[in-house]
Design a protein around this motif. Structure first.
Motif, mmCIF file in Angstrom:
data_model
loop_
_atom_site.group_PDB
_atom_site.id
_atom_site.type_symbol
_atom_site.label_atom_id
_atom_site.label_comp_id
_atom_site.label_asym_id
_atom_site.label_seq_id
_atom_site.Cartn_x
_atom_site.Cartn_y
_atom_site.Cartn_z
ATOM 1 N N MET A 171 -5.975 -2.860 3.677
ATOM 2 C CA MET A 171 -6.496 -4.104 3.829
ATOM 3 C C MET A 171 -5.203 -5.041 3.999
ATOM 4 N N MET A 172 -4.542 -5.004 3.148
ATOM 5 C CA MET A 172 -3.170 -6.016 2.983
ATOM 6 C C MET A 172 -2.152 -5.887 4.133
ATOM 7 N N ARG A 173 -1.965 -4.492 4.442
ATOM 8 C CA ARG A 173 -0.711 -4.350 5.242
ATOM 9 C C ARG A 173 -1.184 -3.760 6.549
ATOM 10 N N GLY A 174 -2.598 -3.626 6.902
ATOM 11 C CA GLY A 174 -2.755 -2.961 8.160
ATOM 12 C C GLY A 174 -2.462 -1.499 8.387
ATOM 13 N N LEU A 175 -2.016 -1.229 9.743
ATOM 14 C CA LEU A 175 -1.564 0.205 9.770
ATOM 15 C C LEU A 175 0.034 0.249 9.918
ATOM 16 N N GLU A 176 0.296 1.114 9.190
ATOM 17 C CA GLU A 176 1.942 1.228 9.068
ATOM 18 C C GLU A 176 2.239 2.644 9.473
ATOM 19 N N LEU A 177 3.297 2.919 10.241
ATOM 20 C CA LEU A 177 3.653 4.293 10.477
ATOM 21 C C LEU A 177 4.748 4.659 9.418
ATOM 22 N N LEU A 178 4.289 5.958 8.803
ATOM 23 C CA LEU A 178 5.039 6.413 7.993
ATOM 24 C C LEU A 178 6.122 7.368 8.215
ATOM 25 N N SER A 209 -3.597 4.320 -2.869
ATOM 26 C CA SER A 209 -4.790 4.120 -2.389
ATOM 27 C C SER A 209 -4.970 3.751 -1.136
ATOM 28 N N ALA A 210 -5.404 4.313 -0.002
ATOM 29 C CA ALA A 210 -5.308 3.831 1.291
ATOM 30 C C ALA A 210 -6.023 4.916 2.193
#
Lengths: 110, 113
Positions: free
Chosen positions: B39-46, B87-88
């Motif tokens: 929720m805090m950071r949205g979708l992030e590419l790892l 957790s995500a």
């Protein structure tokens, strides 16, 4: 500065309304642009690609303004089923890495 | 047509445990991507792979995270040891060609207690 910025909303609109979402991106070398849709607790799914000339798919119209680094999505005649989060997506300079906005939440009300 | 397949769909584990997430890309796709959504950071590419080779892992948060792609039809993302802040929802996506549409799997919802 974030790669992609969107107004998170929420947008609450009545059925039949027209709603527009905007998005700005920071990298002028970005090559590809998309709008994705994400339903609650589901994966993002491609809604439409965005081309420089603008493009339309039924009730959906996407526009790209490279000079202003700005992308828009227009939804006409909103349906209840349009309720979702809309994600603005911009590629990096190499084209492979996608940067996602945090999404704009839309709820269409009966 | 089978889309991107991920397993498990849900994972609950305790802090310190090893977690392995699995992904099967769409057949014929030569790019595979791992994302994390909060929720805090949205979708992030790892990290992403091209033809099974890791190309960019700059998004991997720290050494506790590792990813492999031993063949064109399978990839894993491992977290060892896991922490509550991991957790995500972890998504795998695949595409064919550079800069083309990415197709996402259903995601793995990870909860680290």
């Amino acid at each position: 500065r974030k790669e992609v910025e969107q107004d998170p909303g929420p947008f609450n609109v009545p059925e039949g309304a027209t709603v527009a979402f905007n998005c700005t991106y920071s990298n002028s070398a970005s090559q590809s642009f998309f709008w994705y849709r994400q339903d609650c607790r589901k994966e993002p799914k491609l809604l439409m690609s965005v081309y420089s000339s603008g493009n339309e798919d039924g009730r959906f119209t996407a526009q790209l303004n490279r000079a202003s680094q700005y992308i828009s999505l227009l939804i006409r005649d909103s349906k209840l089923s349009d309720s979702a989060t809309y994600l603005c997506v911009v590629s990096g300079a190499t084209g492979n890495q996608f940067y996602f906005g945090t999404g704009t939440s839309l709820t269409v009300i009966p | 047509d089978a889309g991107v397949i991920q397993s498990p769909r849900h994972e609950v584990t305790e802090m310190g445990q090893e977690v392995t997430l699995r992904c099967k890309p769409i057949s014929g796709h030569d790019y595979l991507f791992w994302y994390r959504q909060t929720m805090m950071r949205g979708l992030e590419l790892l990290i992403y792979f091209n033809n099974n080779v890791p190309i960019d892992d700059s998004g991997m948060p720290e050494d506790r995270f590792s990813a492999k792609m031993p063949n064109a039809s399978f990839s894993t993302l491992k977290i060892q040891p896991s922490e509550p802040r991991d957790s995500a929802v972890y998504f795998c996506a695949s595409s064919v060609g550079q800069g083309k549409t990415q197709y996402f799997g259903p995601g793995t919802r990870l909860l680290v207690l």
